[in-house]
Write a protein that holds these residues in place. Structure first.
Motif, PDB file in Angstrom:
ATOM      1  N   ASN A  85     -10.189 -23.242 -49.303  1.00 11.88           N
ATOM      2  CA  ASN A  85     -10.454 -24.250 -48.327  1.00 11.88           C
ATOM      3  C   ASN A  85     -10.902 -25.641 -48.784  1.00 11.88           C
ATOM      4  O   ASN A  85     -10.428 -26.562 -48.069  1.00 11.88           O
ATOM      5  N   HIS A  86     -11.839 -25.857 -49.744  1.00 15.50           N
ATOM      6  CA  HIS A  86     -12.366 -26.892 -50.095  1.00 15.50           C
ATOM      7  C   HIS A  86     -11.839 -27.491 -51.285  1.00 15.50           C
ATOM      8  O   HIS A  86     -11.563 -26.786 -52.441  1.00 15.50           O
ATOM      9  N   GLY A  87     -12.249 -28.778 -51.919  1.00 19.58           N
ATOM     10  CA  GLY A  87     -11.994 -29.322 -52.956  1.00 19.58           C
ATOM     11  C   GLY A  87     -10.668 -30.132 -53.114  1.00 19.58           C
ATOM     12  O   GLY A  87     -10.283 -30.406 -54.293  1.00 19.58           O
ATOM     13  N   TYR A  88     -10.087 -30.441 -52.056  1.00 20.11           N
ATOM     14  CA  TYR A  88      -9.027 -31.499 -52.172  1.00 20.11           C
ATOM     15  C   TYR A  88      -9.261 -32.821 -52.044  1.00 20.11           C
ATOM     16  O   TYR A  88      -9.107 -33.363 -51.169  1.00 20.11           O
ATOM     17  N   SER A  89      -9.395 -33.601 -53.186  1.00 18.00           N
ATOM     18  CA  SER A  89      -9.737 -34.807 -53.445  1.00 18.00           C
ATOM     19  C   SER A  89      -8.612 -35.535 -54.389  1.00 18.00           C
ATOM     20  O   SER A  89      -9.009 -36.523 -54.635  1.00 18.00           O
ATOM     21  N   ARG A  90      -7.827 -34.910 -54.907  1.00 15.69           N
ATOM     22  CA  ARG A  90      -6.747 -35.455 -55.750  1.00 15.69           C
ATOM     23  C   ARG A  90      -5.479 -36.123 -54.680  1.00 15.69           C
ATOM     24  O   ARG A  90      -5.152 -35.639 -53.777  1.00 15.69           O
ATOM     25  N   LEU A  91      -5.421 -37.492 -55.077  1.00 18.67           N
ATOM     26  CA  LEU A  91      -4.138 -38.376 -54.170  1.00 18.67           C
ATOM     27  C   LEU A  91      -3.022 -37.643 -54.108  1.00 18.67           C
ATOM     28  O   LEU A  91      -2.373 -37.249 -55.235  1.00 18.67           O
ATOM     29  N   PRO A  98      -7.358 -35.429 -47.620  1.00 16.96           N
ATOM     30  CA  PRO A  98      -7.991 -35.241 -46.650  1.00 16.96           C
ATOM     31  C   PRO A  98      -9.566 -35.773 -46.670  1.00 16.96           C
ATOM     32  O   PRO A  98     -10.175 -35.504 -47.566  1.00 16.96           O
ATOM     33  N   GLY A  99     -10.165 -36.330 -45.563  1.00 21.27           N
ATOM     34  CA  GLY A  99     -11.333 -37.139 -45.619  1.00 21.27           C
ATOM     35  C   GLY A  99     -12.375 -35.868 -45.870  1.00 21.27           C
ATOM     36  O   GLY A  99     -13.415 -36.073 -46.586  1.00 21.27           O
ATOM     37  N   ASP A 105     -10.787 -26.995 -40.927  1.00 20.62           N
ATOM     38  CA  ASP A 105     -12.282 -27.261 -40.515  1.00 20.62           C
ATOM     39  C   ASP A 105     -12.548 -25.803 -40.098  1.00 20.62           C
ATOM     40  O   ASP A 105     -11.917 -25.373 -38.834  1.00 20.62           O
ATOM     41  N   GLY A 106     -13.744 -25.404 -40.456  1.00 20.07           N
ATOM     42  CA  GLY A 106     -14.074 -24.155 -40.029  1.00 20.07           C
ATOM     43  C   GLY A 106     -13.202 -22.876 -40.387  1.00 20.07           C
ATOM     44  O   GLY A 106     -13.773 -21.697 -40.076  1.00 20.07           O
ATOM     45  N   CYS A 144      -0.122 -27.611 -54.129  1.00 19.58           N
ATOM     46  CA  CYS A 144       0.138 -26.365 -54.084  1.00 19.58           C
ATOM     47  C   CYS A 144      -0.741 -25.405 -53.425  1.00 19.58           C
ATOM     48  O   CYS A 144      -0.383 -24.356 -52.351  1.00 19.58           O
ATOM     49  N   GLU A 145      -2.068 -25.310 -53.782  1.00 21.57           N
ATOM     50  CA  GLU A 145      -3.219 -24.620 -53.042  1.00 21.57           C
ATOM     51  C   GLU A 145      -3.364 -24.834 -51.595  1.00 21.57           C
ATOM     52  O   GLU A 145      -3.694 -24.035 -50.889  1.00 21.57           O
ATOM     53  N   TYR A 146      -3.279 -26.201 -51.493  1.00 24.65           N
ATOM     54  CA  TYR A 146      -3.490 -26.558 -49.855  1.00 24.65           C
ATOM     55  C   TYR A 146      -2.375 -26.026 -49.100  1.00 24.65           C
ATOM     56  O   TYR A 146      -2.908 -25.655 -48.136  1.00 24.65           O
ATOM     57  N   THR A 147      -1.130 -25.960 -49.520  1.00 23.62           N
ATOM     58  CA  THR A 147       0.073 -25.233 -48.839  1.00 23.62           C
ATOM     59  C   THR A 147      -0.222 -23.819 -48.736  1.00 23.62           C
ATOM     60  O   THR A 147       0.020 -23.461 -47.700  1.00 23.62           O
ATOM     61  N   TYR A 148      -0.673 -23.525 -49.717  1.00 24.20           N
ATOM     62  CA  TYR A 148      -0.864 -21.758 -49.621  1.00 24.20           C
ATOM     63  C   TYR A 148      -1.888 -21.557 -48.911  1.00 24.20           C
ATOM     64  O   TYR A 148      -1.798 -20.423 -48.009  1.00 24.20           O
ATOM     65  N   TYR A 149      -3.117 -22.096 -48.924  1.00 25.89           N
ATOM     66  CA  TYR A 149      -4.299 -21.888 -47.923  1.00 25.89           C
ATOM     67  C   TYR A 149      -3.701 -21.991 -46.635  1.00 25.89           C
ATOM     68  O   TYR A 149      -3.973 -21.214 -45.735  1.00 25.89           O
ATOM     69  N   THR A 150      -3.048 -23.091 -46.316  1.00 29.00           N
ATOM     70  CA  THR A 150      -2.582 -23.270 -44.875  1.00 29.00           C
ATOM     71  C   THR A 150      -1.541 -22.197 -44.300  1.00 29.00           C
ATOM     72  O   THR A 150      -1.584 -21.498 -43.283  1.00 29.00           O
ATOM     73  N   SER A 151      -0.634 -21.709 -45.194  1.00 25.56           N
ATOM     74  CA  SER A 151       0.207 -20.469 -44.987  1.00 25.56           C
ATOM     75  C   SER A 151      -0.417 -19.290 -44.794  1.00 25.56           C
ATOM     76  O   SER A 151      -0.077 -18.346 -43.955  1.00 25.56           O
ATOM     77  N   LEU A 152      -1.407 -19.150 -45.778  1.00 23.23           N
ATOM     78  CA  LEU A 152      -2.342 -17.701 -45.702  1.00 23.23           C
ATOM     79  C   LEU A 152      -3.064 -17.613 -44.218  1.00 23.23           C
ATOM     80  O   LEU A 152      -3.290 -16.808 -43.657  1.00 23.23           O
ATOM     81  N   TYR A 153      -3.594 -18.837 -43.866  1.00 24.71           N
ATOM     82  CA  TYR A 153      -4.407 -19.007 -42.564  1.00 24.71           C
ATOM     83  C   TYR A 153      -3.312 -18.889 -41.491  1.00 24.71           C
ATOM     84  O   TYR A 153      -3.642 -18.055 -40.467  1.00 24.71           O
ATOM     85  N   LEU A 154      -2.354 -19.458 -41.393  1.00 21.10           N
ATOM     86  CA  LEU A 154      -1.303 -19.455 -40.402  1.00 21.10           C
ATOM     87  C   LEU A 154      -0.538 -17.930 -40.352  1.00 21.10           C
ATOM     88  O   LEU A 154      -0.323 -17.374 -39.319  1.00 21.10           O
ATOM     89  N   GLY A 155      -0.388 -17.431 -41.382  1.00 22.07           N
ATOM     90  CA  GLY A 155       0.270 -15.962 -41.208  1.00 22.07           C
ATOM     91  C   GLY A 155      -0.558 -14.836 -41.428  1.00 22.07           C
ATOM     92  O   GLY A 155      -0.280 -13.939 -41.952  1.00 22.07           O
TER      93      GLY A 155
END
Length: 204
Positions: A85-91, A98-99, A105-106, A144-155
């Motif tokens: 969930n955390h560590g996304y600071s690369r542009l 993400p700020g 969040d959560g 890649c990981e941002y998308t993966y986490y989002t999909s894992l969360y949603l699915g």
């Protein structure tokens, strides 16, 4: 049942994104008659991913979502076990990140795929495909990981992520597509088997 397959658009030094090329090749090969496959190219942008994925999960109610991304460091086809969930600071491609530096969040710090990547890796590696697979627990904390986490969360874990090396390093688009095909068919079989197992347990 529906299945969604995603590759990514070009970014950084990847003027051609091997993931999208391989996904398009796989679309030509197909996964057999009874697999309904939707293929889509994902922007390398945090906000676009945040907008796109929930609508696709809602629209298709997929049994499985498979994301494919390119990694300049990969020399094997790499199955990612989990998303963080955390560590996304690369542009991203819009010079944005993400700020909060997190996906949800959560949300839990780490979400694992329901698919046993070690089992998939073993099976495909022993099938004589000629493409080497490996397994990883770190998908790189970028889109890649941002998308993966989002999909894992949603699915609720019904997602998979496969990293491919850049084209020709060492595999061609056709070889990558064959490997993806083998991987996805194994995943679907494993999911079907697990569903049957669960049904048997309910029946007792």
């Amino acid at each position: 049942s529906e299945h969604l397959l995603f590759g990514f658009e070009p970014f950084g030094e990847h003027a051609v994104n091997a993931s999208w090329v391989a996904v398009q090749e796989l679309e030509k090969l197909g996964l057999g008659q009874n697999v309904d496959l939707h293929v889509s190219e994902v922007p390398v942008e945090y906000q676009a991913v945040q907008n796109l994925l929930p609508s696709l999960w809602k629209q298709y109610h997929p049994q499985l979502v498979v994301h494919v991304g390119v990694s300049g460091m990969a020399t094997t086809v790499t199955l990612e076990k989990c998303g963080h969930n955390h560590g996304y600071s690369r542009l991203d491609n819009c010079n944005f990140y993400p700020g909060s530096e997190c996906c949800m969040d959560g949300g839990p710090e780490c979400i694992h795929s329901v698919i046993d990547m070690d089992a998939i890796c073993k099976r495909v590696n022993s099938s004589g495909l000629g493409v080497t697979l490996s397994v990883s627990k770190d998908a790189g904390r970028y889109l890649c990981e941002y998308t993966y986490y989002t999909s894992l969360y949603l699915g609720k874990g019904r997602s998979a992520f496969v990293h491919v090396p850049p084209l020709g390093k060492p595999y061609s688009a056709e070889e990558l597509a064959q490997a993806l095909r083998a991987v996805i068919l194994e995943m679907l079989e494993l999911m079907e088997h697990n569903t049957e197992k669960q049904l048997c347990q309910h029946g007792q």
